[in-house]
Design a protein around this motif. Structure first.
Motif, PDB file in Angstrom:
ATOM      1  N   ASN A   1      14.446   0.089 -13.568  1.00 40.42           N
ATOM      2  CA  ASN A   1      15.180  -1.184 -13.438  1.00 40.42           C
ATOM      3  C   ASN A   1      14.697  -2.285 -14.373  1.00 40.42           C
ATOM      4  O   ASN A   1      15.466  -2.831 -15.147  1.00 40.42           O
ATOM      5  CB  ASN A   1      15.219  -1.690 -11.995  1.00 40.42           C
ATOM      6  N   MET A   2      13.418  -2.645 -14.276  1.00 44.75           N
ATOM      7  CA  MET A   2      12.825  -3.613 -15.199  1.00 44.75           C
ATOM      8  C   MET A   2      11.365  -3.226 -15.351  1.00 44.75           C
ATOM      9  O   MET A   2      10.637  -3.198 -14.363  1.00 44.75           O
ATOM     10  CB  MET A   2      12.935  -5.041 -14.649  1.00 44.75           C
ATOM     11  N   ASP A   3      10.953  -2.898 -16.579  1.00 44.78           N
ATOM     12  CA  ASP A   3       9.559  -2.491 -16.764  1.00 44.78           C
ATOM     13  C   ASP A   3       8.622  -3.695 -16.768  1.00 44.78           C
ATOM     14  O   ASP A   3       9.055  -4.845 -16.703  1.00 44.78           O
ATOM     15  CB  ASP A   3       9.403  -1.623 -18.020  1.00 44.78           C
ATOM     16  N   GLY A   4       7.336  -3.398 -16.849  1.00 47.87           N
ATOM     17  CA  GLY A   4       6.324  -4.447 -16.775  1.00 47.87           C
ATOM     18  C   GLY A   4       6.375  -5.439 -17.921  1.00 47.87           C
ATOM     19  O   GLY A   4       6.131  -6.626 -17.729  1.00 47.87           O
ATOM     20  N   ILE A   5       6.712  -4.957 -19.115  1.00 51.83           N
ATOM     21  CA  ILE A   5       6.803  -5.860 -20.277  1.00 51.83           C
ATOM     22  C   ILE A   5       7.910  -6.894 -20.047  1.00 51.83           C
ATOM     23  O   ILE A   5       7.709  -8.093 -20.240  1.00 51.83           O
ATOM     24  CB  ILE A   5       7.075  -5.066 -21.589  1.00 51.83           C
ATOM     25  N   GLU A   6       9.078  -6.416 -19.587  1.00 54.81           N
ATOM     26  CA  GLU A   6      10.196  -7.334 -19.296  1.00 54.81           C
ATOM     27  C   GLU A   6       9.834  -8.284 -18.154  1.00 54.81           C
ATOM     28  O   GLU A   6      10.180  -9.467 -18.189  1.00 54.81           O
ATOM     29  CB  GLU A   6      11.464  -6.553 -18.938  1.00 54.81           C
ATOM     30  N   LEU A   7       9.136  -7.758 -17.147  1.00 50.10           N
ATOM     31  CA  LEU A   7       8.706  -8.598 -16.023  1.00 50.10           C
ATOM     32  C   LEU A   7       7.804  -9.723 -16.530  1.00 50.10           C
ATOM     33  O   LEU A   7       7.993 -10.895 -16.176  1.00 50.10           O
ATOM     34  CB  LEU A   7       7.965  -7.764 -14.969  1.00 50.10           C
ATOM     35  N   ILE A   8       6.837  -9.376 -17.379  1.00 46.57           N
ATOM     36  CA  ILE A   8       5.917 -10.388 -17.913  1.00 46.57           C
ATOM     37  C   ILE A   8       6.702 -11.451 -18.689  1.00 46.57           C
ATOM     38  O   ILE A   8       6.491 -12.651 -18.498  1.00 46.57           O
ATOM     39  CB  ILE A   8       4.835  -9.735 -18.808  1.00 46.57           C
ATOM     40  N   LYS A   9       7.642 -11.018 -19.530  1.00 46.32           N
ATOM     41  CA  LYS A   9       8.461 -11.971 -20.303  1.00 46.32           C
ATOM     42  C   LYS A   9       9.252 -12.885 -19.368  1.00 46.32           C
ATOM     43  O   LYS A   9       9.330 -14.095 -19.586  1.00 46.32           O
ATOM     44  CB  LYS A   9       9.426 -11.222 -21.226  1.00 46.32           C
ATOM     45  N   ASN A  10       9.838 -12.286 -18.317  1.00 51.74           N
ATOM     46  CA  ASN A  10      10.608 -13.066 -17.337  1.00 51.74           C
ATOM     47  C   ASN A  10       9.732 -14.086 -16.622  1.00 51.74           C
ATOM     48  O   ASN A  10      10.121 -15.237 -16.452  1.00 51.74           O
ATOM     49  CB  ASN A  10      11.261 -12.140 -16.302  1.00 51.74           C
ATOM     50  N   LEU A  11       8.535 -13.651 -16.199  1.00 50.21           N
ATOM     51  CA  LEU A  11       7.625 -14.565 -15.491  1.00 50.21           C
ATOM     52  C   LEU A  11       7.186 -15.701 -16.409  1.00 50.21           C
ATOM     53  O   LEU A  11       7.162 -16.860 -15.999  1.00 50.21           O
ATOM     54  CB  LEU A  11       6.399 -13.812 -14.972  1.00 50.21           C
ATOM     55  N   ARG A  12       6.854 -15.370 -17.660  1.00 52.20           N
ATOM     56  CA  ARG A  12       6.402 -16.397 -18.604  1.00 52.20           C
ATOM     57  C   ARG A  12       7.498 -17.437 -18.866  1.00 52.20           C
ATOM     58  O   ARG A  12       7.195 -18.579 -19.203  1.00 52.20           O
ATOM     59  CB  ARG A  12       5.950 -15.766 -19.925  1.00 52.20           C
ATOM     60  N   ALA A  13       8.747 -17.034 -18.694  1.00 54.55           N
ATOM     61  CA  ALA A  13       9.861 -17.966 -18.912  1.00 54.55           C
ATOM     62  C   ALA A  13      10.091 -18.862 -17.690  1.00 54.55           C
ATOM     63  O   ALA A  13      10.789 -19.871 -17.782  1.00 54.55           O
ATOM     64  CB  ALA A  13      11.131 -17.176 -19.221  1.00 54.55           C
ATOM     65  N   MET A  14       9.491 -18.503 -16.562  1.00 57.11           N
ATOM     66  CA  MET A  14       9.674 -19.293 -15.334  1.00 57.11           C
ATOM     67  C   MET A  14       8.677 -20.456 -15.297  1.00 57.11           C
ATOM     68  O   MET A  14       7.523 -20.301 -15.684  1.00 57.11           O
ATOM     69  CB  MET A  14       9.493 -18.399 -14.090  1.00 57.11           C
ATOM     70  N   GLU A  15       9.146 -21.597 -14.812  1.00 56.63           N
ATOM     71  CA  GLU A  15       8.359 -22.824 -14.783  1.00 56.63           C
ATOM     72  C   GLU A  15       6.952 -22.632 -14.206  1.00 56.63           C
ATOM     73  O   GLU A  15       5.971 -23.010 -14.811  1.00 56.63           O
ATOM     74  CB  GLU A  15       9.113 -23.908 -13.990  1.00 56.63           C
ATOM     75  N   GLY A  16       6.845 -22.028 -13.035  1.00 56.71           N
ATOM     76  CA  GLY A  16       5.544 -21.941 -12.364  1.00 56.71           C
ATOM     77  C   GLY A  16       4.627 -20.837 -12.863  1.00 56.71           C
ATOM     78  O   GLY A  16       3.507 -20.694 -12.397  1.00 56.71           O
ATOM     79  N   TYR A  17       5.069 -20.026 -13.823  1.00 52.48           N
ATOM     80  CA  TYR A  17       4.285 -18.853 -14.230  1.00 52.48           C
ATOM     81  C   TYR A  17       3.865 -18.831 -15.698  1.00 52.48           C
ATOM     82  O   TYR A  17       3.421 -17.814 -16.194  1.00 52.48           O
ATOM     83  CB  TYR A  17       5.060 -17.568 -13.880  1.00 52.48           C
ATOM     84  N   LYS A  18       3.993 -19.989 -16.361  1.00 49.90           N
ATOM     85  CA  LYS A  18       3.618 -20.037 -17.776  1.00 49.90           C
ATOM     86  C   LYS A  18       2.153 -19.686 -17.996  1.00 49.90           C
ATOM     87  O   LYS A  18       1.792 -19.062 -18.983  1.00 49.90           O
ATOM     88  CB  LYS A  18       3.900 -21.438 -18.331  1.00 49.90           C
ATOM     89  N   PHE A  19       1.286 -20.116 -17.059  1.00 50.38           N
ATOM     90  CA  PHE A  19      -0.157 -19.924 -17.233  1.00 50.38           C
ATOM     91  C   PHE A  19      -0.785 -19.054 -16.139  1.00 50.38           C
ATOM     92  O   PHE A  19      -1.999 -18.929 -16.081  1.00 50.38           O
ATOM     93  CB  PHE A  19      -0.861 -21.285 -17.305  1.00 50.38           C
ATOM     94  N   THR A  20       0.043 -18.470 -15.281  1.00 52.81           N
ATOM     95  CA  THR A  20      -0.475 -17.604 -14.213  1.00 52.81           C
ATOM     96  C   THR A  20      -1.033 -16.323 -14.841  1.00 52.81           C
ATOM     97  O   THR A  20      -0.369 -15.710 -15.669  1.00 52.81           O
ATOM     98  CB  THR A  20       0.663 -17.244 -13.229  1.00 52.81           C
ATOM     99  N   PRO A  21      -2.250 -15.918 -14.458  1.00 50.11           N
ATOM    100  CA  PRO A  21      -2.786 -14.670 -15.010  1.00 50.11           C
ATOM    101  C   PRO A  21      -1.925 -13.474 -14.600  1.00 50.11           C
ATOM    102  O   PRO A  21      -1.509 -13.371 -13.445  1.00 50.11           O
ATOM    103  CB  PRO A  21      -4.182 -14.560 -14.388  1.00 50.11           C
ATOM    104  N   ILE A  22      -1.642 -12.598 -15.560  1.00 52.27           N
ATOM    105  CA  ILE A  22      -0.874 -11.380 -15.297  1.00 52.27           C
ATOM    106  C   ILE A  22      -1.673 -10.204 -15.857  1.00 52.27           C
ATOM    107  O   ILE A  22      -2.011 -10.191 -17.043  1.00 52.27           O
ATOM    108  CB  ILE A  22       0.516 -11.416 -15.966  1.00 52.27           C
ATOM    109  N   ILE A  23      -1.996  -9.252 -14.990  1.00 52.98           N
ATOM    110  CA  ILE A  23      -2.735  -8.063 -15.411  1.00 52.98           C
ATOM    111  C   ILE A  23      -1.794  -6.863 -15.409  1.00 52.98           C
ATOM    112  O   ILE A  23      -1.112  -6.609 -14.417  1.00 52.98           O
ATOM    113  CB  ILE A  23      -3.908  -7.770 -14.453  1.00 52.98           C
ATOM    114  N   ALA A  24      -1.790  -6.129 -16.508  1.00 53.42           N
ATOM    115  CA  ALA A  24      -1.034  -4.880 -16.575  1.00 53.42           C
ATOM    116  C   ALA A  24      -1.956  -3.779 -16.053  1.00 53.42           C
ATOM    117  O   ALA A  24      -3.097  -3.662 -16.497  1.00 53.42           O
ATOM    118  CB  ALA A  24      -0.613  -4.600 -18.008  1.00 53.42           C
ATOM    119  N   LEU A  25      -1.460  -3.021 -15.073  1.00 54.31           N
ATOM    120  CA  LEU A  25      -2.228  -1.923 -14.490  1.00 54.31           C
ATOM    121  C   LEU A  25      -1.407  -0.675 -14.749  1.00 54.31           C
ATOM    122  O   LEU A  25      -0.344  -0.505 -14.159  1.00 54.31           O
ATOM    123  CB  LEU A  25      -2.392  -2.163 -12.983  1.00 54.31           C
TER     124      LEU A  25
END
Length: 122
Positions: A59-83
């Motif tokens: 449906n949506m891989d991790g790379i797309e998820l990270i891009k989507n989160l980074r585009a959201m107001e509250g998640y520009k600087f939230t740490p994101i770990i790829a596992l």
């Protein structure tokens, strides 16, 4: 440390459960999401201190998820770990370019996961 919220996104139920179990033992509040689409929905509904995501998901891989989160107001600087099982530099570079903070290669130990999470969110 109490009250730190973590979003665990992985299409494997066993991986989500183990992340949840390991981190809730340490006092973190873990919310699970089954893929990137679910992850984005949960991120819109709540504010997380850290996001841990698989890379290869339907449906949506991790790379797309990270891009989507980074585009959201509250998640520009939230740490994101790829596992992920991905350990090729090209995938890691793609993850970093998308905005991933760190990278953990599966299989992981609970000690390693806890150490990394504590280092990032305390």
């Amino acid at each position: 440390m109490a009250g730190k919220k973590i979003l665990a996104v992985d299409d494997s139920a066993s991986v989500r459960k183990s992340i949840s179990f390991i981190l809730s033992q340490e006092g973190y509040e873990v919310t699970e999401a089954v893929d990137g689409v679910d992850g984005v929905e949960k991120a819109k509904a709540d504010k997380f201190n850290l996001v841990i995501t698989d890379i290869n998901m339907p449906n949506m891989d991790g790379i797309e998820l990270i891009k989507n989160l980074r585009a959201m107001e509250g998640y520009k600087f939230t740490p994101i770990i790829a596992l992920t099982t991905e350990n090729q530099n090209s995938k890691m570079d793609e993850g970093k370019a998308a905005g991933a903070t760190g990278w953990i290669v599966k299989p992981f130990t609970s000690d390693k996961l806890i150490a990394i999470v504590k280092k990032i969110v305390g």
